[in-house]
Design an enzyme around this catalytic site. Structure first.
Site, mmCIF file in Angstrom:
data_model
loop_
_atom_site.group_PDB
_atom_site.id
_atom_site.type_symbol
_atom_site.label_atom_id
_atom_site.label_comp_id
_atom_site.label_asym_id
_atom_site.label_seq_id
_atom_site.Cartn_x
_atom_site.Cartn_y
_atom_site.Cartn_z
ATOM 1 N N HIS A 198 0.833 -1.209 0.000
ATOM 2 C CA HIS A 198 0.000 0.000 0.000
ATOM 3 C C HIS A 198 0.871 1.264 0.000
ATOM 4 O O HIS A 198 0.437 2.328 0.451
ATOM 5 C CB HIS A 198 -0.937 0.044 1.217
ATOM 6 C CG HIS A 198 -1.840 -1.137 1.331
ATOM 7 N ND1 HIS A 198 -3.115 -1.166 0.813
ATOM 8 C CD2 HIS A 198 -1.636 -2.360 1.904
ATOM 9 C CE1 HIS A 198 -3.681 -2.342 1.066
ATOM 10 N NE2 HIS A 198 -2.796 -3.090 1.723
ATOM 11 N N SER A 328 16.756 16.886 -18.078
ATOM 12 C CA SER A 328 15.995 18.128 -18.031
ATOM 13 C C SER A 328 16.624 19.179 -18.922
ATOM 14 O O SER A 328 17.851 19.251 -19.047
ATOM 15 C CB SER A 328 15.926 18.656 -16.593
ATOM 16 O OG SER A 328 15.301 19.937 -16.552
ATOM 17 N N LYS A 334 20.268 16.649 -13.655
ATOM 18 C CA LYS A 334 19.113 15.777 -13.401
ATOM 19 C C LYS A 334 19.119 14.619 -14.392
ATOM 20 O O LYS A 334 19.314 14.805 -15.591
ATOM 21 C CB LYS A 334 17.822 16.583 -13.550
ATOM 22 C CG LYS A 334 16.568 15.853 -13.076
ATOM 23 C CD LYS A 334 15.365 16.814 -13.145
ATOM 24 C CE LYS A 334 14.150 16.241 -12.431
ATOM 25 N NZ LYS A 334 13.613 15.084 -13.163
ATOM 26 N N GLU A 341 10.561 4.560 -18.232
ATOM 27 C CA GLU A 341 9.440 5.361 -18.720
ATOM 28 C C GLU A 341 9.026 4.923 -20.125
ATOM 29 O O GLU A 341 7.835 4.772 -20.424
ATOM 30 C CB GLU A 341 9.825 6.845 -18.717
ATOM 31 C CG GLU A 341 10.022 7.426 -17.335
ATOM 32 C CD GLU A 341 10.705 8.780 -17.342
ATOM 33 O OE1 GLU A 341 10.649 9.462 -16.308
ATOM 34 O OE2 GLU A 341 11.288 9.164 -18.379
#
Length: 474
Positions: A198, A328, A334, A341
């Site tokens: 959860h 980025s 970054k 993805e």
């Protein structure tokens, strides 16, 4: 040096062909014919052309048919040999730009089928020393297509194309991903991290077992896909237009199936009922469903990788996915989990293709399903997409993953879920009270248990042994 200007009045050499609708001119250099030309004009829809492995499947069928029909005395041997040579040349890479009909085309795939027949006929004419378009010598319908129909060739091409794509692309990629995950499982087996259910703290697990579980998930999907793909080996080829075998030699379907078996290295056989094999798209739906099932777990695994790599300062950061490109356009330094993805995006596309296949499969009427071109593209493209994605994920992500053992250890030691191990010693309610007090005061579970005299130091160490708690049962 300045290039000479193109002549606006230049007209390429043309030839004239005739079909049942009349005459048309087309470029003399083209190997496709008049029916392909009409399809190009009618179906300028998506710009998507037939997948190469689907073209290969059709060529193998035409090659098998030409050999079988010559052996059975149905077409002349010299024409058969020319068709076979033409097919072999194209399979080796020639004339691939001649397969030009849009994916969204005439129902059942007649346009693509005639594209195949015309290209093979025209190349066979050249091999025999004749001119393209002289269909009195080699005819796309009467010779290349002897004993065949779009209605049995196209579903056979979907089957053969699916089997080829699975063997060439998806199965090797699954094996590669399984091997990469298993290697990381062994490498990370001693690292304990906090489990999470959860998205809340749970009892500890081994990081290596997370990777081993993912490997097993993919192994199970490979088995399921192989099971559903077994139905692709039963062909309706030889059923001709409606499954009755009209205009075919009685032995043609058996000989063609034997030849196809040799060509692809798998046992292929005629279906027990040719009409059923031509009408029902159920084998394609079954394979597609197994691909969708793989895609769903592909999303789960890629999301797990992203979560475990989240951060670096404000997330879990229990593992490090290899940075493969800057993440980025504005934030220096970054790096994003781009391979994971991409995997999710591909998996979503495969799920969408599966839905379209299911809708198309139920849209058949009586002796034919006219939605086969859509099924062919979506099914084979799904196989290739998943294969190429898993291969890239394995090479550019899974193989380079590193662990952050201290981060894993800190989270595991600090998890209130460790109180679960105290249940047999102090009871559920007392353990719950200890967990609540730990959260409110910031004191560790060990400290509170000792302070309240519930267990001594040796007992605490034995109960809260993370390595023991995270070990899977034998």
């Amino acid at each position: 040096m300045t290039e000479p200007a193109a002549d606006p009045d230049f007209q390429p050499e043309m030839r004239t062909e005739k079909d049942s609708m009349g005459e048309r001119q087309l470029p003399a250099a083209a190997y496709y014919g008049i029916q392909t030309l009409r399809a190009m004009e009618n179906f300028a829809i998506s710009g998507l052309k037939p997948l190469p492995v689907y073209v290969d499947a059709g060529l193998l069928i035409k090659k098998a048919a030409a050999i079988a029909n010559a052996e059975l005395g149905c077409i002349p041997t010299d024409i058969s040999q020319a068709i076979v040579q033409a097919a072999d040349e194209i399979l080796a890479g020639a004339l691939r730009d001649q397969f030009v009909v849009d994916v969204y085309q005439a129902g059942a795939g007649t346009s693509h089928h005639m594209n195949l027949n015309e290209v093979l006929a025209n190349r066979a004419l050249e091999i025999l020393g004749d001119q393209k378009g002289n269909y009195q010598r080699v005819n796309p319908n009467d010779h290349v297509n002897y004993g065949q129909s779009t209605n049995d060739v196209i579903p056979t091409a979907i089957r053969i194309g699916g089997l080829l794509a699975l063997g060439q692309t998806l199965y090797p990629a699954l094996d590669s991903a399984i091997a990469a995950l298993t290697a990381k499982a062994d490498e990370f087996q001693s690292i304990v991290r906090s489990g999470r259910t959860h998205l809340q703290d749970a009892v500890p697990v081994r990081l290596g077992e997370n990777f081993r579980a993912w490997a097993q998930i993919l192994r199970d999907h490979r088995r399921r896909i192989e099971t559903t793909a077994a139905d692709l080996t039963e062909l309706g080829l030889g059923g001709s237009a409606t499954g009755t075998g009209l205009n075919t030699h009685p032995q043609y379907r058996h000989r063609a199936a034997a030849l196809l078996s040799d060509f692809i290295g798998q046992t292929i056989r005629p279906a027990p009922h040719l009409m059923a094999a031509m009408q029902s798209m159920a084998p394609f739906v079954a394979v597609s469903s197994s691909l969708r099932n793989l895609a769903q777990d592909g999303v789960k695994i890629s999301h797990d990788l992203r979560l475990l790599d989240s951060g670096p300062k404000t997330g879990f950061k229990e593992i490090q996915l290899p940075p493969v490109q800057p993440g980025s356009s504005i934030m220096p330094g970054k790096y994003n989990p781009v391979m994971a993805e991409m995997t999710s995006m591909v998996c979503f596309q495969v799920m969408g293709y599966d839905q379209a296949i299911a809708l198309a499969a139920q849209a058949g009427q009586l002796e034919l399903n006219v939605m086969m071109p859509l099924i062919a593209y979506n099914l084979i493209h799904s196989i290739e997409l998943l294969g190429q994605t898993l291969s890239a994920l394995s090479q550019r992500c899974l193989a380079g993953i590193t662990a952050r053992p201290q981060r894993c250890q800190d989270y595991a030691e600090g998890s209130l879920a460790l109180v679960t191990a105290l249940n047999p010693k102090i009871g559920y309610l007392k353990a719950a009270a200890i967990a609540k007090e730990s959260l409110e005061t910031g004191k560790s579970l060990r400290q509170l248990v000792l302070e309240q005299g519930l267990l001594d130091q040796a007992e605490i160490e034995a109960v809260l042994d993370l390595a023991k708690m995270s070990r899977l049962p034998e």
